[in-house]
Design a protein around this motif. Structure first.
Motif, mmCIF file in Angstrom:
data_model
loop_
_atom_site.group_PDB
_atom_site.id
_atom_site.type_symbol
_atom_site.label_atom_id
_atom_site.label_comp_id
_atom_site.label_asym_id
_atom_site.label_seq_id
_atom_site.Cartn_x
_atom_site.Cartn_y
_atom_site.Cartn_z
ATOM 1 N N ARG A 4 0.854 -1.194 0.000
ATOM 2 C CA ARG A 4 0.000 0.000 0.000
ATOM 3 C C ARG A 4 0.887 1.241 0.000
ATOM 4 O O ARG A 4 1.906 1.275 0.671
ATOM 5 N N TRP A 32 -0.006 -4.295 6.224
ATOM 6 C CA TRP A 32 -0.893 -3.163 6.453
ATOM 7 C C TRP A 32 -2.145 -3.608 7.189
ATOM 8 O O TRP A 32 -2.679 -4.673 6.927
ATOM 9 N N THR A 34 -5.875 -1.922 9.450
ATOM 10 C CA THR A 34 -6.713 -0.749 9.693
ATOM 11 C C THR A 34 -6.917 -0.584 11.191
ATOM 12 O O THR A 34 -6.766 -1.526 11.961
ATOM 13 N N TRP A 42 -5.535 3.455 7.265
ATOM 14 C CA TRP A 42 -4.546 2.384 7.240
ATOM 15 C C TRP A 42 -3.281 2.770 7.988
ATOM 16 O O TRP A 42 -2.892 3.921 8.007
ATOM 17 N N CYS A 44 0.864 1.067 8.745
ATOM 18 C CA CYS A 44 1.845 0.067 8.372
ATOM 19 C C CYS A 44 2.437 -0.538 9.641
ATOM 20 O O CYS A 44 2.872 0.181 10.530
#
Length: 68
Positions: A4, A32, A34, A42, A44
Motif C-alpha cells: 500500500r 498493512w 486498519t 490504514w 503500516c
C-alpha cells in the motif's frame, strides 16, 4: 494486505524524522492493517530490531533502499 502507498511487506524502512529514543531506527514492513475505530484509515506494521512492533503512517517511514 501486503502492499500500500509505495510500501510492501518485506521492505526495509527507517523512521522519518526523530523517532522514540532508544529504539532502533531501521525496520521491516510486516504488512498493512486498519484501525478498529477507523476502518478506512490504514497503518503500516513495522518490526524494528526484530523486537519492537510499531504502527506508522506512510509519512512517518521511508525506504532504506528503493524497492526494485
Amino acid at each position: 494486505m501486503d502492499s500500500r502507498e509505495g510500501f510492501a511487506k518485506g521492505d526495509q524502512v527507517t523512521q522519518a524524522g526523530e523517532g522514540p529514543v532508544g529504539l532502533p531506527r531501521d525496520g521491516v514492513v510486516q504488512g498493512w492493517l486498519t484501525y478498529e475505530e477507523a476502518p478506512t484509515k490504514w497503518y503500516c506494521c513495522v518490526t524494528f530490531g526484530g523486537l519492537y512492533i510499531g504502527r506508522y503512517q506512510t509519512h512517518e517511514i521511508e525506504h532504506v533502499t528503493q524497492p526494485q
